[in-house]
Design an enzyme around this catalytic site. Structure first.
Site, PDB file in Angstrom:
ATOM      1  N   THR A 208       0.859  -1.178   0.000  1.00 13.33           N
ATOM      2  CA  THR A 208       0.000   0.000   0.000  1.00 13.33           C
ATOM      3  C   THR A 208       0.893   1.225   0.000  1.00 13.33           C
ATOM      4  O   THR A 208       2.015   1.183   0.501  1.00 13.33           O
ATOM      5  CB  THR A 208      -0.915   0.052   1.245  1.00 13.33           C
ATOM      6  OG1 THR A 208      -0.114  -0.079   2.404  1.00 13.33           O
ATOM      7  CG2 THR A 208      -1.961  -1.040   1.218  1.00 13.33           C
ATOM      8  N   ASP A 323      14.891   8.423  -4.387  1.00 12.31           N
ATOM      9  CA  ASP A 323      14.235   7.681  -3.299  1.00 12.31           C
ATOM     10  C   ASP A 323      14.905   6.334  -3.060  1.00 12.31           C
ATOM     11  O   ASP A 323      14.239   5.336  -2.793  1.00 12.31           O
ATOM     12  CB  ASP A 323      12.744   7.512  -3.618  1.00 12.31           C
ATOM     13  CG  ASP A 323      11.903   7.350  -2.348  1.00 12.31           C
ATOM     14  OD1 ASP A 323      12.452   7.556  -1.241  1.00 12.31           O
ATOM     15  OD2 ASP A 323      10.712   7.030  -2.456  1.00 12.31           O
ATOM     16  N   LYS A 325      16.450   3.434  -1.281  1.00  9.20           N
ATOM     17  CA  LYS A 325      16.420   2.845   0.063  1.00  9.20           C
ATOM     18  C   LYS A 325      15.985   1.386  -0.097  1.00  9.20           C
ATOM     19  O   LYS A 325      15.380   1.022  -1.122  1.00  9.20           O
ATOM     20  CB  LYS A 325      15.445   3.592   0.982  1.00  9.20           C
ATOM     21  CG  LYS A 325      14.038   3.677   0.451  1.00  9.20           C
ATOM     22  CD  LYS A 325      13.148   4.448   1.408  1.00  9.20           C
ATOM     23  CE  LYS A 325      11.751   4.602   0.830  1.00  9.20           C
ATOM     24  NZ  LYS A 325      10.846   5.297   1.729  1.00  9.20           N
ATOM     25  N   ASN A 328      12.569   0.236  -1.481  1.00 12.79           N
ATOM     26  CA  ASN A 328      12.227   0.410  -2.895  1.00 12.79           C
ATOM     27  C   ASN A 328      13.019  -0.496  -3.820  1.00 12.79           C
ATOM     28  O   ASN A 328      13.012  -0.332  -5.034  1.00 12.79           O
ATOM     29  CB  ASN A 328      12.419   1.879  -3.306  1.00 12.79           C
ATOM     30  CG  ASN A 328      11.313   2.754  -2.756  1.00 12.79           C
ATOM     31  OD1 ASN A 328      10.236   2.256  -2.408  1.00 12.79           O
ATOM     32  ND2 ASN A 328      11.564   4.054  -2.667  1.00 12.79           N
ATOM     33  N   ASP A 341       9.091   2.278  -7.448  1.00  8.27           N
ATOM     34  CA  ASP A 341       8.615   3.556  -6.907  1.00  8.27           C
ATOM     35  C   ASP A 341       9.376   4.756  -7.463  1.00  8.27           C
ATOM     36  O   ASP A 341      10.276   5.300  -6.812  1.00  8.27           O
ATOM     37  CB  ASP A 341       8.659   3.549  -5.366  1.00  8.27           C
ATOM     38  CG  ASP A 341       7.815   4.693  -4.803  1.00  8.27           C
ATOM     39  OD1 ASP A 341       7.286   5.496  -5.597  1.00  8.27           O
ATOM     40  OD2 ASP A 341       7.693   4.776  -3.575  1.00  8.27           O
ATOM     41  N   THR A 358      13.377  10.254   1.970  1.00 10.34           N
ATOM     42  CA  THR A 358      13.159   9.649   3.281  1.00 10.34           C
ATOM     43  C   THR A 358      14.258  10.190   4.185  1.00 10.34           C
ATOM     44  O   THR A 358      15.422  10.172   3.787  1.00 10.34           O
ATOM     45  CB  THR A 358      13.208   8.119   3.136  1.00 10.34           C
ATOM     46  OG1 THR A 358      12.075   7.739   2.369  1.00 10.34           O
ATOM     47  CG2 THR A 358      13.196   7.424   4.477  1.00 10.34           C
TER      48      THR A 358
END
Ligand SMILES: Nc1ncnc2c1ncn2[C@@H]1O[C@H](COP(=O)(O)OP(=O)(O)OP(=O)(O)O)[C@@H](O)[C@H]1O
Length: 509
Positions: A208, A323, A325, A328, A341, A358
């Site tokens: 989600t 992004d 990390k 992902n 993502d 993040t």
């Protein structure tokens, strides 16, 4: 798990459920919150509020029933069986037991890490060792004051849009708005095939996100499994993310690389945006890393190399990913990674100014609103390599503000037994002055590729997936969902059709 609220200067607020991303029990007094910032336009202000900030850190991320409760610390010793692909929206039950042995007590740190590697591993099933924290000595990353930015470096934040009917391989970044306001409909053609939403049977939620969910689906025409990302347009509008969602789709259409997720098709109806991807059934690298505690130098090197290959490619297209990390990075059935993502990815001209990412992975120049470029991805690579080798990120605090202070201070605590060559690379990536950061100097990615930590690698072999993956996910069939957490299928929000005026905002999606 906690909920963070992210507000930006333009009033954008993102509420996100977070499962604490930190490794269990480390640092004992420091564990706590982590948040993801959402990109706002021309945004330079951060406000992050951890509403629920727990002391213990989950080893697996559990989202069953979506009750926003704290993730469990118990390890699943049995594994969930493969999903019943014939059932729609059915939630799997845990049945057979297939634990991976993990008695690490007498082994060295690297052996401990290696024990979960070179074997079929289920992301959500095997028991784990505790992270042994060795004593640390403090060292400082050489960082110099960054140069001031030039106002004329500001990037045009609008990326290319394309008409719905193109084949997605176009790399032109000029806009081609659909002036007519005609809906792309849910019947479109790509590569000679007419797609329709009815062709996809939704099987189970595997993730989600902020605006919706990602589901395992079966393409009834090709009989292949795929992942469908469903984004509610009302949410995208409410969170002012229209341009970012379009960016994501347009960048995904442009790229094609062995280590990036492949967008098969995208469409919309009157309520949702849909993106269909190849389904990556091994789950997130995050889960394997938390289960293992830390990775060996060899394993970290493998994943880092695939990421370097992908970043080099993205940067060659002037795309910054922003992004990076472990959450992902998905692991495919063959053990190779797929970066997913692209919600924060951006096509660059020079620098961009939007605050996003993040906290633990944010580069100093982003915090300082200096405008940022590809260098932020190299910084994040340094954070990622550190986190893989050590088990937790180099800059950590309970609150994002504390994380930012640590990032700016340039101080890093090093584990005594860390691979010195990997450490040297991390130090060269985590340089505050981006003009001196490896990857962002005149030889670009080649400087990273030529670093001694990668000296045994043939980069063509990396690209061609010739390296032996250290972890083979425990996957029983292509539609296996056991490497993902369970999500409730009871909380699908009722679809709300948006009005025609709002629908036009998505004309070119
Ligand atoms: N192609 C895929 N195959 C398998 N699982 C996937 C795939 N794409 C996404 N997922 C799962 O769904 C999760 C959410 O996907 P993604 O991060 O793209 O959504 P998002 O809405 O952008 O999330 P966020 O709000 O956290 O940015 C991922 O973390 C991953 O576990």
């Amino acid at each position: 798990m906690y909920i963070s609220e992210t507000a930006c200067a333009d009033g954008l607020v993102k509420k996100t459920q977070h499962i604490n991303r930190m490794s269990k029990n480390f640092p004992p007094s420091k564990n706590g919150s982590s948040s993801k910032l959402i990109a706002g336009t021309e945004t330079h202000m951060i406000k992050l509020t951890a509403l629920h900030n727990k002391k213990q850190i989950p080893t697996t991320r559990t989202s069953t029933n979506n009750t926003n409760t704290e993730a469990t610390f118990t390890f699943k010793l049995g594994r969930t069986t493969g999903s019943d692909v014939s059932g729609d929206l059915s939630v799997n039950s845990s049945e057979s037991s297939d634990p991976v042995e993990s008695d690490y007590s007498e082994k060295s740190e690297d052996e401990k890490a290696q024990q979960v590697e070179n074997t079929h591993v289920s992301a959500n099933s095997h028991s784990i060792s505790s992270v042994t924290t060795t004593s640390m000595n403090n060292e400082t990353v050489d960082g110099e004051k960054d140069e001031s930015h030039d106002a004329d470096d500001i990037t045009n934040t609008e990326d290319s849009d394309r008409s719905e009917q193109d084949d997605g391989n176009d790399t032109d970044d000029e806009e081609t708005d659909n002036e007519s306001g005609e809906s792309s409909s849910n019947l479109t053609e790509k590569g000679g095939r007419k797609y329709h939403l009815d062709h996809f049977q939704i099987i189970k939620t595997v993730g989600t996100g902020t605006f919706g969910r990602v589901c395992l689906c079966r393409d009834k025409v090709s009989n292949k499994y795929c992942a469908m990302k469903i984004l509610a347009m009302t949410e995208v509008i409410r969170l002012k993310q229209i341009e970012h969602v379009k960016n994501e789709r347009n960048i995904l259409r442009e790229i094609r690389h062995p280590f990036t997720i492949s967008l098969e098709w995208s469409t919309k109806d009157e309520s949702n945006l849909y993106m269909i991807f190849d389904y990556v059934c091994g789950g997130e690298l995050f889960t394997y890393l938390r289960n293992a505690g830390k990775f060996s130098s060899q394993t970290s090197n493998f994943y880092a190399a695939e990421i370097v290959s992908a970043l080099d490619y993205l940067h060659s297209l002037q795309i910054i990913y922003r992004d990076l990390k472990p959450e992902n990075l998905l692991i495919n059935r063959d053990g190779h990674i797929k970066i997913t993502d692209f919600g924060f990815a951006k096509k660059l001209r020079d620098r961009t100014w939007t605050l996003c990412g993040t906290p633990e992975y944010i580069a100093p120049e982003i915090i300082q609103s200096k405008g940022h470029n590809k260098a932020v991805d190299w910084w994040a690579l340094g954070v990622l390599i550190y986190e893989m080798l050590v088990g937790y990120p180099p800059f950590y605090d309970e609150q994002p503000f504390g994380i930012y202070e640590k990032i700016l201070s340039g101080k890093i605590e090093w584990e005594r037994h860390m691979d010195p060559i990997a450490k040297d690379l991390i130090k060269k990536l985590l340089v505050n002055d981006r003009t001196k950061r490896l990857g962002n100097m005149k030889n670009g990615a080649d400087d990273v590729k030529r670093h001694r930590w990668f000296k045994n690698l043939n980069w063509n072999d990396v690209y061609n997936k010739k390296l032996m993956p250290p972890i083979l996910p425990d996957v029983h069939h292509d539609g296996d969902t056991t490497n993902f957490d369970d999500y409730s299928e009871m909380d699908w929000k009722p679809t709300i059709a948006i009005d025609q005026k709002d629908l036009k905002l998505f004309n070119d999606f």
